[in-house]
Design a protein around this motif. Structure first.
Motif, PDB file in Angstrom:
ATOM      1  N   THR A  48       0.835  -1.211   0.000  1.00 52.25           N
ATOM      2  CA  THR A  48       0.000   0.000   0.000  1.00 52.25           C
ATOM      3  C   THR A  48       0.862   1.250   0.000  1.00 52.25           C
ATOM      4  O   THR A  48       0.593   2.231  -0.700  1.00 52.25           O
ATOM      5  N   HIS A  49       1.960   1.217   0.790  1.00 59.73           N
ATOM      6  CA  HIS A  49       2.867   2.372   0.826  1.00 59.73           C
ATOM      7  C   HIS A  49       3.530   2.575  -0.529  1.00 59.73           C
ATOM      8  O   HIS A  49       3.677   3.708  -1.004  1.00 59.73           O
ATOM      9  N   ILE A  50       3.915   1.460  -1.159  1.00 62.46           N
ATOM     10  CA  ILE A  50       4.544   1.572  -2.488  1.00 62.46           C
ATOM     11  C   ILE A  50       3.567   2.180  -3.487  1.00 62.46           C
ATOM     12  O   ILE A  50       3.918   3.038  -4.301  1.00 62.46           O
ATOM     13  N   ILE A  51       2.292   1.754  -3.402  1.00 64.39           N
ATOM     14  CA  ILE A  51       1.273   2.293  -4.323  1.00 64.39           C
ATOM     15  C   ILE A  51       1.093   3.784  -4.092  1.00 64.39           C
ATOM     16  O   ILE A  51       1.001   4.581  -5.027  1.00 64.39           O
ATOM     17  N   SER A  52       1.056   4.170  -2.800  1.00 65.17           N
ATOM     18  CA  SER A  52       0.916   5.600  -2.494  1.00 65.17           C
ATOM     19  C   SER A  52       2.103   6.389  -3.029  1.00 65.17           C
ATOM     20  O   SER A  52       1.947   7.458  -3.622  1.00 65.17           O
ATOM     21  N   PRO A 379      11.116   6.047   4.634  1.00 66.88           N
ATOM     22  CA  PRO A 379       9.968   5.805   5.514  1.00 66.88           C
ATOM     23  C   PRO A 379      10.211   4.613   6.409  1.00 66.88           C
ATOM     24  O   PRO A 379      10.692   3.576   5.968  1.00 66.88           O
ATOM     25  N   SER A 380       9.932   4.811   7.676  1.00 69.22           N
ATOM     26  CA  SER A 380      10.126   3.732   8.652  1.00 69.22           C
ATOM     27  C   SER A 380       8.811   3.085   9.039  1.00 69.22           C
ATOM     28  O   SER A 380       8.719   2.414  10.046  1.00 69.22           O
ATOM     29  N   HIS A 381       7.775   3.286   8.246  1.00 68.87           N
ATOM     30  CA  HIS A 381       6.468   2.775   8.589  1.00 68.87           C
ATOM     31  C   HIS A 381       5.718   2.491   7.302  1.00 68.87           C
ATOM     32  O   HIS A 381       6.143   2.858   6.217  1.00 68.87           O
ATOM     33  N   THR A 382       4.614   1.875   7.446  1.00 70.12           N
ATOM     34  CA  THR A 382       3.730   1.626   6.310  1.00 70.12           C
ATOM     35  C   THR A 382       2.363   2.172   6.633  1.00 70.12           C
ATOM     36  O   THR A 382       1.935   2.181   7.777  1.00 70.12           O
ATOM     37  N   ARG A 383       1.701   2.610   5.620  1.00 69.84           N
ATOM     38  CA  ARG A 383       0.377   3.200   5.813  1.00 69.84           C
ATOM     39  C   ARG A 383      -0.692   2.127   5.820  1.00 69.84           C
ATOM     40  O   ARG A 383      -0.649   1.183   5.036  1.00 69.84           O
TER      41      ARG A 383
END
Length: 864
Positions: A48-52, A379-383
């Motif tokens: 999801t983070h990659i898509i964002s 980024p150290s997190h994922t959405r």
């Protein structure tokens, strides 16, 4: 941080061209670890983070491409000139070079030229040897890398070890595309892991003790070995421990299965304390983070997201449990929790603003920030994205609202994310709370018809008071984005209210008590008829009260939608200074959600007109109906009441007519007044001395006495309500009345039948009586033409003469009631025809129902 399995899955996705097979293979892989579900969640978050990130990159690429296209378009007119100029210059330069080469060759002797050539060769050899020496030195350093780093670690010279590993990381590219690259890369990573392991315990201790100097030193070491993300994970995990534990250990009423039923803390009470503790921690971090990290605002944002991601059970789970606990009224505490969250976001924004001012005033931080721009924070997190998110309908919105930094609002989105599903379900939640209110109101009130009518009028006040509360709830939770759901919920709520109360308002049982003694001369109304008449008037009166309040409320609803439309328009023109919500992150979530739909835009477009009003054909204005289902229900019930009232009024006359088709006068063989008639074939033309039949005389007398019935009731608001829905009413009569009514400037015009019900006030009693009498006349005309006349079995010449007289007499009376009895005129013409005339008429139109009926009555079969 994604696990190795998650990373392998993502790597396989990059190399696999068949997405379906990749998904199936991924799902078929066994997950032996008990944390398999967590890894799948991390994989989903990572993707999801990659898509964002890809969406943002696409947006930036699109903007850059537009800029390049603009630059190229502006440069095209000069391109031809520049190319021509360059061509001429190149030709001139070529000639000059040839001339210079020729002259230089003639000036420099051959021996000197040979010596210079030898010097050039030697210089090239020297440069290559120096480069080779550097490469060999770098290669030789790898043979001692492990020994040197191990020694430095044993001496706890962590900074020097990090520098040595940083140097090795720069040199590893020498071996790229060779067999030596992978082993050396593996060795370097292994040594970095050893360094991190040696520092981990000391790092955690420094973070816990808030030793900012040591933390800053460790941060530099981790950056040297490309482990900045790991350092941030250590820092976030250590600093959030107490807050996460507070959340996990809380036992809340209705939110946790393990919580005792007598626990005294509710979710809202705990949430207030949790946000206070969270804000206190962020105020501490406001001082600590700028002393350690070069990008404090982004670091604080990632810290907030890390805290929220670590909450167990998740925020959304406890919010859902709280809503289930409160049942139908879950929307109220949810809005309170949302407003508390909004206050927390506002407080955090103040903390970030103070931190930014501190960073601007610190030269060291400015220098560190400039340095950080060359190596942006990973980024150290994922959405965690909702599965119900949709792409914004407005292109380029993200860049115009959020500027260039998504991190500025990313933490806000994470805070508001659990409320997004609630906002998407706003219509159903609003409907539940309205239905709950309705069930309580519907259970109140019982007794006679009059009592029910009085209770209905009282309940109308409560119903619209509850509906007005819905406007505030819609604004508080969705800031107008849920306006479509609000309208639908209110429409169904009002429709259910009208439908339920119309079921209760039945005619009272027949009784001779409490019956008004008013009687109309020569109309035989029974006590039951009078009782029904008054009960129906009570129902219409109650319905008018509801309809008037509905129109007032609909105006308020239009005003609310107009205010939302105005805010939306201001937001479109200047999103930075006129946001739709107090939080930019919340605004983005709402704009990207299904709430921001084409249906909402269409509603807001209508709301931009003054109070949602549109022109009415003819003159005047009327309000565009928002609550279409409710209007239809009101109109249907009003018409049902009017039909029932007309049936009651006309019941004596219909009883008179029930025996009319079987009267013996239709089969009489001789007319006593035949001597006063002139024979014409087999039809006896009526003379002026023939009176109407007794039945028709009684019907005529009843019709003539109907105006007296309305003298005592014409001023009643019930009769003047919803005149548009009166049955059998001539549109021409209604239109004529509307035009004369407008010219008198007493009130708005009566809308056409197809228009929504409009409240009509101050109608003249004569106008009301005329409309009702006309409708009653058409009602009786329809019954007489369609039911009574076709029921006559046989008709002798004498009977035809009498029927012609009856039809003429009844037509004259109906005309006095503004009724055009065209159907009776056709019957009269048919019964006055002889056999040959009817046969000719049927040959012209073999399907004429009146001629066919008369031919059957006269016994003239097969005339066609």
């Amino acid at each position: 941080m994604a696990t190795s399995e998650s990373t392998n899955l993502i790597d396989s996705l990059a190399s696999d061209t068949d997405i379906v097979s990749w998904v199936n293979d991924a799902l078929d892989q066994p997950y032996a670890s008990r944390d398999s579900a967590v890894e799948l969640a991390e994989l989903d978050q990572h993707i999801t983070h990659i898509i964002s990130s890809l969406d943002i990159a696409c947006e930036d690429s699109s903007s850059e491409l537009e800029r390049v296209i603009d630059d190229v378009s502006r440069g095209l007119p000069r391109l031809t000139y520049d190319l021509h100029f360059m061509k001429d210059s190149a030709v001139n330069l070529q000639g000059s070079l040839a001339t210079a080469r020729k002259k230089s060759g003639a000036v420099v002797p051959d021996q000197t030229a040979a010596a210079l050539e030898q010097l050039q060769i030697l210089d090239t050899i020297r440069s290559n040897m120096e480069v080779a020496r550097e490469v060999l030195q770098d290669a030789e350093s790898w043979s001692t890398l492990e020994m040197e780093v191990t020694a430095l670690l044993s001496e706890q010279s962590f900074a020097k070890a990090a520098e040595r590993l940083s140097e090795a990381n720069r040199n590893v590219v020498i071996f790229q595309n060779t067999a030596e690259y992978d082993p050396r890369r593996t060795l370097m990573v292994s040594l970095q892991n050893q360094l991190e392991a040696s520092l981990s315990s000391a790092l955690v201790s420094a973070i816990t003790a808030q030793d900012l100097g040591a933390c800053r030193e460790y941060f530099s070491i981790f950056c040297n070995i490309q482990r900045e993300v790991e350092f941030r994970n250590y820092y976030n995990a250590s600093r959030r421990t107490s807050l996460v534990s507070t959340w996990k250990d809380a036992q809340l009423v209705g939110c946790d299965d393990s919580s005792p039923r007598n626990a005294g803390t509710t979710f809202l009470e705990f949430l207030l304390k949790f946000y206070d503790a969270f804000s206190s921690l962020l105020n501490i971090e406001r001082v600590s983070i700028p002393s350690i990290f070069p990008n404090p605002s982004q670091t604080l944002s990632s810290f907030i997201i890390a805290v929220l991601a670590a909450l167990q059970p998740p925020f959304s789970q406890r919010l859902s449990a709280m809503m289930s606990y409160h049942g139908d009224e879950a929307l109220k505490p949810t809005i309170t929790a949302f407003q508390v969250t909004e206050k927390f976001v506002a407080d955090v924004n103040k903390v970030i603003e103070k931190m930014q001012f501190t960073a601007i005033s610190s030269p060291r931080l400015e220098e560190a920030s400039l340095k950080a721009e060359t190596s942006p924070m990973k980024p150290s997190h994922t959405r965690r994205r909702s599965s119900r998110m949709s792409i914004s309908l407005r292109s380029g919105w993200q860049k115009s609202v959020l500027g260039d930094s998504l991190a500025d609002v990313e933490w806000e989105q994470e805070v508001f994310q659990p409320f997004l599903d609630v906002q998407l379900d706003y219509e159903s939640l609003e409907r539940r709370i309205l239905d709950h209110t309705f069930s309580k109101l519907a259970s109140q009130g019982a007794g006679s018809e009059v009592n029910l009518t009085r209770v209905l009028k009282e309940r109308v006040v409560d119903v619209f008071s509850s509906a007005e509360d819905s406007l505030g709830r819609c604004q508080a939770l969705t800031y107008g984005y849920g306006a479509v759901g609000l309208v639908k919920a209110l429409d169904k709520f009002f429709q259910a209210f009208v439908n339920a109360w119309t079921i209760h308002l039945r005619p009272a049982p027949s009784s001779n008590a409490n019956i008004e003694e008013t009687r109309v001369v020569d109309i035989d109304y029974s006590p039951q008829d009078w009782n029904n008449f008054q009960n129906i008037l009570h129902r219409l009166s109650s319905l008018r009260v509801f309809s008037d309040r509905l129109s007032i409320f609909e105006g308020k609803l239009w005003s609310y939608i107009a205010s939302v439309a105005a805010n939306h328009k201001s937001f479109q023109s200047d999103p930075t200074n006129h946001p739709m919500t107090p939080s930019r992150g919340l605004t983005q979530l709402m704009e990207q959600s299904p709430l921001y739909s084409a249906e909402l835009l269409a509603l807001l477009e209508k709301g931009e007109a003054p109070t949602g009003r549109e022109p009415l054909s003819g003159s005047g204005i009327r309000q565009t109906p928002l609550l279409a289902l409710t209007r239809a229900e009101v109109s249907s019930f009003a018409k049902a009441c009017q039909v029932a009232l007309q049936d009651t009024i006309l019941s004596p006359l219909q009883k008179y007519l029930s025996s009319y088709p079987t009267a013996p006068l239709w089969t009489a063989s001789e007319d006593p007044t035949q001597k006063n008639s002139i024979a014409s074939g087999d039809l006896q033309l009526p003379s002026f001395s023939i009176p109407p039949s007794e039945t028709i005389q009684r019907v005529i007398q009843g019709l003539l006495n109907l105006p007296g019935l309305f003298e005592d009731y014409a001023d009643d608001d019930a009769l003047s309500f919803s005149l548009q829905s009166l049955p059998y009413l001539s549109n021409e009569v209604l239109k004529s009345l509307s035009e004369s009514f407008v010219s008198s400037s007493l009130a708005p015009p009566i809308a056409p039948r197809s228009a929504a019900l409009a409240p009509l006030r101050q109608l003249d009693s004569e106008v009301v009586s005329s409309i009702w009498l006309s409708s009653l006349g058409y009602n009786l005309l329809r019954h007489f033409s369609n039911t009574i006349l076709p029921a006559i079995e046989a008709l002798t010449p004498a009977g035809a003469t009498q029927l012609s007289v009856d039809l003429e007499s009844l037509s004259n009376v109906l005309r006095s009631l503004n009724v055009e009895p065209e159907q009776l005129g056709r019957w009269k013409s048919a019964v006055e025809m002889n056999k040959s005339e009817i046969g000719g008429g049927l040959r012209e139109n073999s399907e004429d129902p009146v001629l066919l009926q008369v031919a059957r009555m006269r016994g003239w079969a097969n005339l066609k």
